[in-house]
Structures are given as structure tokens and as C-alpha cells.
Design an enzyme around this catalytic site. Structure first.
Site, PDB file in Angstrom:
ATOM      1  N   LYS A 166       0.840  -1.212   0.000  1.00 42.31           N
ATOM      2  CA  LYS A 166       0.000   0.000   0.000  1.00 42.31           C
ATOM      3  C   LYS A 166       0.870   1.256   0.000  1.00 42.31           C
ATOM      4  O   LYS A 166       0.548   2.258  -0.648  1.00 42.31           O
ATOM      5  CB  LYS A 166      -0.924   0.002   1.211  1.00 42.31           C
ATOM      6  CG  LYS A 166      -1.815   1.254   1.316  1.00 42.31           C
ATOM      7  CD  LYS A 166      -2.731   1.398   0.127  1.00 42.31           C
ATOM      8  CE  LYS A 166      -3.756   2.503   0.190  1.00 42.31           C
ATOM      9  NZ  LYS A 166      -3.603   3.551   1.128  1.00 42.31           N
ATOM     10  N   GLU A 173       1.114   6.744  -6.739  1.00 43.02           N
ATOM     11  CA  GLU A 173       0.010   7.709  -6.855  1.00 43.02           C
ATOM     12  C   GLU A 173       0.536   9.154  -6.885  1.00 43.02           C
ATOM     13  O   GLU A 173       0.033   9.978  -7.646  1.00 43.02           O
ATOM     14  CB  GLU A 173      -0.899   7.489  -5.646  1.00 43.02           C
ATOM     15  CG  GLU A 173      -2.152   8.312  -5.546  1.00 43.02           C
ATOM     16  CD  GLU A 173      -2.807   8.064  -4.168  1.00 43.02           C
ATOM     17  OE1 GLU A 173      -3.128   6.906  -3.835  1.00 43.02           O
ATOM     18  OE2 GLU A 173      -2.962   9.050  -3.412  1.00 43.02           O
TER      19      GLU A 173
END
Lengths: 316, 316, 316, 316
Positions: A166, A173
Site C-alpha cells: 500500500k 500515486e
């Protein structure tokens, strides 16, 4: 099946709803009684039949550590704790080892999807033993998007792997967002493309750059076509920093992430100290006028020539 | 020996003085009669005995082009024009070819040293034929620092090479300044080094990072120990851009120069459009509050946590 | 005055010599008996009259930690230990606290100057109490370059500040070196400047970019004018990484340092994994031929067009 | 409706097929008779009834320029030429002006979608007058993905805007790909995530980073799970360079694009000159062993410590 869910903020509340829709009983706890199903962690544990599964969805760091400590006291051997928050991956081994002292199992799970996850499902990355992950699979299946399990869920590795995955996801991102942002600024700066919003929208289908983030950018431009009034001030929540530090620690060059992260730092500075230093240096060698903050009211940035031709035989 | 010198700004005026101190007669012309020795270019040419050497020290681009055009009419075959400004290297071939139509010779010369050059001498990089460069050598010798000629003067190559070398010199300069600036900001941000100015001063002798720019940084800190009141606003004079474009054109990665140049661009933006886009995107997927410019008065940047721990189980 | 000096490698040996030249008695110890003055740490301590000053100059991390632990047993209350190696600044507090348990004092000192320090003196940054730093001043004065003390020595702050300052010094050094390196590559890549070595040499006097590192670059080019045969393989010794991590931790953008550090990482990769990924991606969407390692023998990089014009209506 | 289509390479051939499926008659011409419908440009023009639309899909630069020149002679006033290749946007005004001399109309159109466009449709960005773009709309509708026209087509602005938009699109693409690539390298370098391929696949649904490029990355990993044997060697087709130069010219910082582009440059260098310079410099001041190319066979990169602890009190 039952699930205890601790932390009913923006993420947790939606997750409770999605899991319930899948027919699983969820007992939620939050410090805020307005959203909580039970009055205390004790009540939450009491409401679940052993062996229990309890999902933690509170801020990383102290809040998560304290919740793990409390659950260590309250739960029974054989119960399973899942940390679904954005914890630092090195915390996972500490939490897992602590809980193992009472034979309580531990899985970490990265959760992505934002406020859209309620309807579209969440992308999930789990870390832990095969048995523990299998045991929680109905929860994962409830949370993840419909379709093949592998397209929205991964058992990424042992304890810590879920949060590591993550963390890297979020690092990526940062770069993706900044790539679109650079392109948008250039199109806005140059007057040749007169329909920037329409051009971004046209990219959402068929092109190489189509993505969910692009869809969101188009949505943002529908609301404010030139982002009028939006401040540059952008925070960072830690995972970009952690990812970059991991890159450094593993000798992996990550220039795109670094650029995106540093731009966030800069966005929060009213007067960049390093650029003060550059300006002062230029003043020293070149007699270039150093602009002082007090002068600022007189400066018209639009009047700054693209390249200062007039200064060119000034010292350099 | 005689020299005609056109352009008596910060650089040209000092150069006239330094060349005169070397015993060379200098006839200077500037549009500003207060500093000019003669009333016109015509007078300047008339004051020199052929074969003449005329040094142009005016802003690059149109002013230089127009001066070359004027000299082409006024000078005689066999005269020599030296462009010592910060001209774009591709202009040199154009200027040289134009002058060659009347058999006027051409040399380009990069000049570095800033306002300190009068006393310390200028670093020089010349481009042109061996004969033309030799002919102007007394001028170069007057301008360059004392000591071996090779330590302050280079015949870098044919026409254009002098300005190309100077362009790259300035590109390097961007990176050097920014490297010091980053280190300075970090020392100022972290409270462990309590004497930042003294630490920079200690670096000026014996260390690996000692340099003239470091000396200047120490000088700037002596004047304003924390650069109080200095604005981040930093212009760029073209050569950094040209150098980076040359890197791109020749497939030479120049990440340090790019970083330094982009930081200057950012320093001139009140509200970075690309960071507006990133902020807007985060607002879309995460429900992260998008800060509006109108809110800005309420923001205390110092209150921004180093890592926003409290936001960490917010969507991402 | 006496000094005990532990670690007589490239740095320590020269420092012993320089301190002795200043008339201070130095007892040196090294595991290598060929260079050591005494046979053991015990002998070194025995050879010094209390209150002693012992300077550690061994690799950071375990070697330094172990040396501090040994000295803690051997020294007497009131003695002073100086760590002059490149230790991580967070280790200083640990070492100081440990020694304080036996009332042994501690100073950390960053030392710069490389193999040239013997003759030119070393730049020094010390961290510790005012009393401890004053006590060691004759040593610092012996090591630093001649001239005003402040031009080669700083008392940067409390314990840890010396190594912090040295760490940032080295971070700056990464950026400086890379700035010159980029410029050099561009000049070599473009054929217009025919005397690159001479141009670099001309920059060493009078110009804005003059520095000690530039002098060294000129020296390197004198030995191998185009660095023929030199491998790109470049290691990094930790301080660049630490500095960048400090930047991240303090929200200080350090794009120049990041670029320089990442370039070192890349220089040690035979086949960049991230570029494998980019190449594979391009192959997926564009049918761009993905080059396999087995093909490599057939590739002539020089034949790679600057921009692949012929591929331009290929998919993108 | 009829269309003349010139250039039947990877892109053109698929476009011909997709337009034909929409019921439009396409006469294709290519120098390669195996794929061409007609023997010459003359035959292509003769096969179309006026007023004609002719789409050019050949490499940018000379091939496109020559095709425009040929069409200028062959077409009639009122005909329309569309350049769908990846031409530089400044070429559009030149081409449009040239054709306008014979009253031939001109539209530029950026086309994205790669080899997948045949089935999924192409993202289109057009530049030109409203009338000309409207006239070609049936062609655009045939090429673009199904669904709302605005989701795959934009009339981006006047002549040149289509290619400018496509150029920026490709610049963004560079950054997006590199962001994924960095994350992938980190996951591969660190041993904690044991199923990297599965983790990437899990990101394709529900997460913030989901995109078409991510789907392609997963596809590539299905073929070669660790990209075994894929070379880092990555070309660049010009649009990344142009976009970065536009950023420079418009004072728009583009650090993400710069990083991605520079990484491609580096991927094509066997021995980076700038890292040779850094290595040589370190050798000068520190006595750090400079590795020579001849030594390279003896180097085991895996044996390189993450941080060279043992070198730390070496000079620096």
C-alpha cells in the site's frame, strides 16, 4: 459471519456499509458515539463470538498502537486482528509479535479506493499467513470490487507486506498525479489549446493516459474549469516519504516520486529558504537586485519576461 | 593598442577600466552619454586606427544584432568584432557570416566574473579562428586574472564555442548555487546546528566544498544572518534554459540543472497551477479538504505537522 | 600537549603527521601494527597523562561503537573522547550518554579535506560543550588550515552538531560534483567546444564557478583528457543518503541532492529494472520492439538517432 | 463518405480497418504495395470525389512535409488535409499556410491508442477551424471509442492545437509509466512483497492507481513475471523532448517529465560520462579507488554494500 470494526471515519463508515451489504454482521466502534454501534471496545468484543475477527481502521502510529494494546488484553487466543489503516510496515512486525504473545493472530491489509470504495469496491493488499488470510477472505471478498478476486485483492506476502504494498501504491500515486498536473499547467500556460478541459475529457477513453485519476481530474475541471481559487497548499500523509526513504535505503532511484513529494513541500512554503539563498548569491556576484519581501506588492509576476533579455549582459 | 568597447553597463564599465589599467587605449560608447567616451558609433569607429578591434558588450538578442549590423556598415575590411555579451551560440554563426560579407572578422567570447572582475580579473572563453584570437590576445590578457594565461582564458573552439562554453558555465553555476542553497535550508530547518553562518564560514578553507560561491554565501550571511526579508523571487537570464535545451537535444541527462532551473520558475509563482491540480485531485478521491485561496489567511504553515499522522486513515 | 589517535587509515595517518608538525605529541593506534605507535588501546591509554584527549578516526557504525565501548572501560573520569569519523549524528547522543556514565566527555567533529588535508589543512565542524571544545582547541588549530580560525573551524552546536554539519557538507558535495559532471558531459557530447579540458582550466580563475572541486576536475582531465577508461561505477558512503532522508524528514525539498544520489545508484546497475518496466510497457501499447538483453551485442548506441524520426507515427 | 488515407503502418492499417467498419469508404496508399489500395498518390486522389478529405499518417518531419507538398499539387481547392501523425505543432502552421495558398484546408489531429485502437477506438484531439473539424466529424466518430463523443474526442483549438495536445499527452505518458516503473523496481528490490505481479494485478480494480497502463503492466508481467531478459534500452520518439522544451519555454516546472526523459537517455548509455566525471573527482580528493572499465569483469554489483560502511572514514 461477524466482524468487529474499530474506527468509523471517512473510510471505516463506508467499509462497514459495504461489508453489511454483503450479508456479514458488522459491529462497529468509534470514539464518536454518533456513529458507533457499541459503547466501548469491551462491548465490541463481547458482541462477537469467538474466534473473532477485528478490523482496525484508525490513524497509524499511536492510535493504532494503543488499539492493538487494548485488543491484546480483551481478545482471546485464536482471535484475529487485521490492521487496515495506513500503518508503517515496520509497525506490523511489532504488533504481530505483541499479539502473538497471547496467541492472537495478525494480518495487515492495505486498502485503496477513497470515498468511492463504498460503491466501486476497494483494492486490497494483505500480509500474513496463508491461514489467517484465508480466514478473513469473506471480508476481503465483501470489500473488493466485483469480478475476479485477483483483480482487486492480493495476498502480497507475510506480515508487513500488505502495508508495504500500500505504501508503494501511494508512492506511485504521487507520481501519477504530478504527471497529469504538469501537463495541465503547461496546457493552461500556453494559449494554443483553447479547450483544456475538453482535451482532458477526450483523453478519458481510447488514449494511453486514460485512468481513474484522469476521470477525477475531469470531474474537478467540471466543477472549476481552471481550478479558480484552489490553493496550491498540499499536505502529505507520510506514505510518499516512507516510499522515498525505502528507495534510498534500497538504492532504488525514484526521481519521479522525489519530484512529486518535493513539490508538495514547496507548496507549503510562503518564501522558500533555498530560493532566498539563490537570490542572495546572485545579488552577491552579479549585483542582481535582490528582491525583498517588502517589495513584493510592487511585483507583477505576469510582467516577468519569459527570459529577461534586458539583463543578459549583466554579470553572470 | 586600441580597443573600441560598446556597452558600458555593470560589466562593460569595469572592463574598460581594467583594460585601461593594462595600458591599452579604450574608446567606450554607450547610449548613456554620462558614461560614454564618444557621442556615436561613428565617432567610436573614427577614433580607432584600422585595423580595428571593437568589443560589443550589450544585451543579447536584438541589441547585439543591431550593433553588429551597424558595425558592418561602419567598419572596414580586416577589422575584428568581438561579441563579449551572453549571446546565444547560434547567433554567432549568423553574425560572423554577415560580417564576413564585408571581410570583417568575428570572435565570440564568454566573460565570467561579475562585479568582482575589475579587481580579480575575468574568466574568458573565446571562439574563433586562431589568427583572430591571437590578434585580440592583448585584450584577453588585460581582462583575465593574473597568473598563467591558461588558468583564466581558453580558446574553446571555432566561432560559437566561446558562447557555448559560457552557456554551459552558467548552467553549472545554477546547480552549484542550488546545492549550497539546499544545504543551507536544511541546516536552518533543523535546530541541531546552532551556528549555521559560522559553519558555512568554516567550510571556506580546507573542505571539499570550498569555492568562490561559498565565499559569497558567507558574505551574504554576514549581512543578513538568516537572509531575513530576502524574497525567494529569482529570475533566470536564459542561459540555464539554453543549457538544459542543449542537454535535451543531445540526449544528455541534466537532472541537477533541471532541478535548479525549475526551482527558479516555482519561485516566481504565487500559486502553483500544478499543485492546484494535485490538491484538486486529492479532494476528488479522498475527500481531503481542498484549501481555497480565500482560506489562506487562516493557515499557519508552522502548524502543519511534519507528517500528518491524524490524516492517515483518511482515504488514499 | 598529548593526543591519542585511533585509526591510522588514509585520513588518520595524515592527521597524525599534521598534528605532530604543530608540536603536539601524538600516540597513534591502528589494528595494523605497521602503522601503529602502540600495540593496543590499553597501551595507548597508558601512554597518555590524564586528563586525556583521545580522537577516534575509524569507520562509522560498529567500529566506532566498539571503540567507544572499549574507551569507556579504559579511560578515566574527566578524559575527553572526540569522534572525528563520519558517524551518523544520532549515534553521537548515544555515545556521549554512554561515556557520561563514567564522566568521560565527548565531542563530535566533522573533518573535511581528503588526502590534501596534510598540506592544506582540514575544514572542521565540532559539536559539544563550550568547555570541551575549548579544551581540544590546540588540536583543532593544528588540523585546520592556517589563517583565521573561523575560516576553517566552527563550533557548530551541541553534541551531534559537528557530524550533522559534516553530513550536510557531504550532501552539498554530491550536488556540486554532479553539476560539473553534467556540464562536462554536455561539452563532450556537443562537438562545438573543441578544447573541453582547456575550457575547464580557464574556469579555475576569475569565473563564478571556480572552486577546489573544479581544480581537481582539471587535474583529473590532465591525467585522462576524456576520462578514457574510467568506469561510471560510483559508490556512496552514506552521508548523501542521510542528508536526503533528513530533507524528507524536515520537509526540505532537495532535488539537486536527490538527482546526484540517484545517479550514483543508477551507475551501479547493469540493467535498470525501472527502465525494463518502461521498455516492457512501451512494447505492450505500441508494439514498440522490446529489446532483449541477448540482442544487445547488435546495438550500436551511436547509431541511435537523436530523435527517432522514423518511429513517429508508430503508436504512442 | 470517402477518405483517402496515406501511410498504412502499424497505426494507419488499423485505422483504415476501423473506419471501414463504420461504413466509410477508405482508399489507402502506402509506399509498400503489399498493403496499399492504389499505386500512387495520383491514383488515390483520382479515386476520391471532390471535395476530398485526405488523412496523412506518415512519420513526422520530412515524410509529412513531402506528403503535404505533393498533395498541394494534386488536390483541388476546397479539399481538406488532416495530419494525424505525431508532427511537431509548429509544423502545422507552415503546412496549413502552404496549403491555403491553393485554398486547401487543413486540420491536425493527435491520435492515441496504440495497437489497441482498432478494437477499442482512438482518443482524438483536433486542431483547426470549426467548419473543417465538423466536416471531418464522421471520420473522427468512426475512429473514436464508442460512447459520448466528448469522452474520446476534443476540438482542442485552432490549427496546431491537436498536435500540441497530443504532445502534452505523450509527455504525461512518460511520467505515468515511470511512476509505475519506480514502484515496481522497489517492490522487486525489497524482499517483503513476495507476489509483486499479484500485487500489481490487485491494483487494477478499486484502487487510486488503476489505469490502462497498469493493465498493460500486468499483462507484461504475465508474460515475464520479473521482466527477465528485457533490456533497459529505451528510445524516445521526440514528443517527450518537445514537451519538456515547451515547459522550459513557458517557465512551467516539469520535474516528473524531466526525470522520466533523462532516465531514457541514461538507459542508452553504456558508461555514463557524467558518472565517469563524478568517479574521477572522488578519486582526486579522496583517494577513492577509481574503477576502470577493464576492471569491470571483476565487479559483483550484488556484493556492493547498501551503504559502504567500511569506507566511511575514508576522505570525504
Amino acid at each position: 459471519m461477524q466482524l468487529g470494526l474499530i474506527g468509523l471515519g471517512k473510510m471505516g463508515k463506508n467499509m462497514r456499509e459495504r461489508i453489511r451489504r454483503a450479508g456479514i454482521e458488522v459491529v462497529g466502534y468509534d470514539r464518536n458515539p454518533a456513529v458507533s454501534d457499541v459503547a466501548s471496545l469491551e462491548d465490541l468484543v463481547a458482541a462477537l463470538a469467538a474466534p473473532r475477527i477485528v478490523w482496525i481502521m484508525v490513524p497509524h502510529g499511536d492510535p493504532t498502537t494503543q488499539t492493538v494494546a487494548a485488543l491484546k488484553e480483551l481478545l482471546d487466543p485464536g482471535d484475529l486482528v487485521i490492521d487496515g489503516g495506513n500503518s508503517y510496515y515496520k509497525d506490523d512486525a511489532v504488533n504481530a509479535d505483541s499479539l502473538a504473545e497471547r496467541d492472537i493472530h495478525y494480518v495487515d491489509c492495505g486498502v485503496s479506493g477513497g470515498v468511492w470504495g463504498l460503491e466501486e469496491g476497494y483494492g486490497l493488499m494483505a500480509g500474513g499467513s496463508r491461514e489467517d488470510v484465508e480466514r478473513a477472505m469473506p471480508i476481503f471478498d465483501a470489500l473488493r470490487p466485483e469480478g475476479p478476486r485477483e483483480d482487486g485483492f492480493a495476498h502480497s506476502g507475510e506480515v508487513g507486506a500488505g502495508h508495504y504494498a500500500k505504501m508503494v501504491h501511494n508512492g506511485i500515486e504521487y507520481g501519477l498525479m504530478h504527471a497529469y498536473a504538469e501537463g495541465w499547467e503547461l496546457l493552461e500556460a500556453k494559449d494554443i489549446v483553447t479547450d483544456v478541459h475538453g482535451t482532458f475529457r477526450a483523453w478519458t477513453r481510447g488514449t494511453v493516459v486514460r485512468s481513474w485519476l484522469l476521470d477525477l481530474m475531469v470531474k474537478a475541471l467540471e466543477e472549476t474549469p481552471h481550478l479558480e481559487g484552489v490553493s496550491e497548499f498540499t499536505t502529505d500523509s507520510g506514505e510518499g516519504r516512507w516510499t522515498l526513504m525505502e528507495g534510498i535505503d534500497n538504492a532504488v532511484p525514484m526521481p519521479v516520486l522525489a519530484a512529486a513529494l518535493f513539490a508538495r513541500f514547496t507548496s507549503r512554503q510562503e518564501n522558500s529558504p533555498q530560493m532566498q539563498a539563490v537570490a542572495a548569491l546572485r545579488g552577491q556576484f552579479g549585483g542582481h537586485a535582490v528582491q525583498m519581501l517588502d517589495d513584493k506588492a510592487d511585483v507583477n509576476p505576469a510582467a516577468q519576461p519569459k527570459v529577461e533579455r534586458g539583463q543578459s549582459t549583466e554579470p553572470s
